[in-house]
Design a protein around this motif. Structure first.
Motif, short mmCIF file in Angstrom:
data_model
loop_
_atom_site.label_atom_id
_atom_site.label_comp_id
_atom_site.label_asym_id
_atom_site.label_seq_id
_atom_site.Cartn_x
_atom_site.Cartn_y
_atom_site.Cartn_z
N HIS A 154 34.74 -108.97 42.61
CA HIS A 154 34.18 -107.94 41.74
C HIS A 154 33.94 -108.53 40.35
O HIS A 154 34.87 -109.03 39.70
N HIS A 155 32.69 -108.49 39.89
CA HIS A 155 32.36 -109.00 38.57
C HIS A 155 32.74 -107.97 37.51
O HIS A 155 32.33 -106.81 37.59
N LEU A 156 33.51 -108.38 36.51
CA LEU A 156 34.03 -107.44 35.53
C LEU A 156 33.06 -107.14 34.39
O LEU A 156 33.42 -106.45 33.45
N GLY A 157 31.85 -107.64 34.48
CA GLY A 157 30.82 -107.24 33.52
C GLY A 157 30.16 -105.93 33.90
O GLY A 157 29.41 -105.35 33.11
N ASP A 158 30.41 -105.46 35.12
CA ASP A 158 29.84 -104.20 35.57
C ASP A 158 30.66 -103.03 35.04
O ASP A 158 31.85 -103.16 34.75
N ASP A 159 30.02 -101.85 34.93
CA ASP A 159 30.77 -100.65 34.57
C ASP A 159 31.61 -100.21 35.77
O ASP A 159 31.13 -100.21 36.90
#
Length: 275
Positions: free
Chosen positions: A222-227
């Motif tokens: 999971h990329h943590l730049g996403d909301d």
């Protein structure tokens, strides 16, 4: 020298624990304290910090390991906002000493381990970056060097066996050698299934190696730049869909709504932590 107070977040509805702020006194040359003084915790990797604090509440009992700790910010946050055992790994001698001093001066229980974590045991030259102390790395050619220091190296699995710790949360930021850390800790991930926060820099071959190591372990990415909720990704991409945020969450089980709700709560709390 650099001296300032760093305000810490308190999530609405969370059980009160730890100090409202940390006192920082460090060398004026260190990059992380400089960023924290200028922008506060609200301006320092807020997507990652919020999810990290949420996972501290969400994960099963166990230790927090901050691998590539620099002055120890994530370990200090874990010690201030949880009752978990905290270990911060930093091979650079002056940064490790600063992390120890910060923990002691703020009366926080955090063990600083002066060790470079990799896929082998022994010693190796740590390349000191001419750009920033946050870019010191075992990797040759990662950044222009101004010097080298010989440091102790060991695998995560060997260290865990000696220490007897039960890892529940890992943060790995070792400037392109993150796959080596994972490779030396595969037994830890298989046995203890910790939640893993990992920096992924683009164009360094990191993504392919991480996917090869993690796919057999059935972790989701999971990329943590996403909301929040951050969707599951099929590919680890250091460019992060154009986001400035390079941190990823590798989850041992699919994250539930509860985790993302906690993350949103910590994000709101972080907005009050400006410089």
């Amino acid at each position: 020298m650099r001296s300032f107070e760093l305000s810490l977040p308190r999530r609405e509805g969370a059980v009160g624990i730890g100090p409202a702020a940390l006192e920082f006194t460090t060398s004026g040359e260190f990059s992380v304290p400089k960023q924290l003084q200028e922008a506060g915790l609200a301006g320092y990797e807020p997507e990652t910090v919020a999810c990290f604090l949420a996972v501290l509440e969400h994960a099963r009992a166990g230790a927090v390991l901050d691998i590539g700790a620099n002055v120890g910010l994530y370990g200090l946050l874990a010690a201030a906002r949880s009752h978990r055992p905290v270990f911060s790994f930093e091979p650079t001698p002056d940064l490790a000493e600063t992390a120890r001093n910060l923990a002691a001066s703020n009366d926080l229980t955090m063990e600083v381990v002066q060790l470079a974590v990799s896929n082998h045991s022994g010693s190796a030259p740590l390349k000191l970056s001419a750009n920033s102390d946050a870019s010191n790395s075992l990797a040759a050619g990662f950044r222009p060097e101004f010097g080298r220091v010989q440091v102790e190296v060991d695998t995560l699995s060997h260290w865990r066996e000696r220490a007897g710790a039960i890892p529940a949360v890992l943060k790995i930021d070792t400037e392109t050698t993150e796959p080596d850390v994972i490779a030396g800790g595969l037994e830890v991930l298989r046995r203890f299934r910790p939640w893993v926060f990992c920096e992924v820099l683009p164009d360094r071959g990191v993504e392919e190696r991480l996917m090869a190591l993690l796919e057999p372990l059935d972790y989701s990415w999971h990329h943590l730049g996403d909301d929040p909720p951050c969707p599951r990704r099929n590919v680890i991409d250091g460019r992060g869909a154009g986001s400035h945020e390079r941190m990823w969450l590798f989850a041992p089980t699919p994250p539930r709504d509860e985790l993302w709700e906690l993350t949103c709560g910590w994000r709101r709390a972080l907005k009050a932590c400006e410089a």
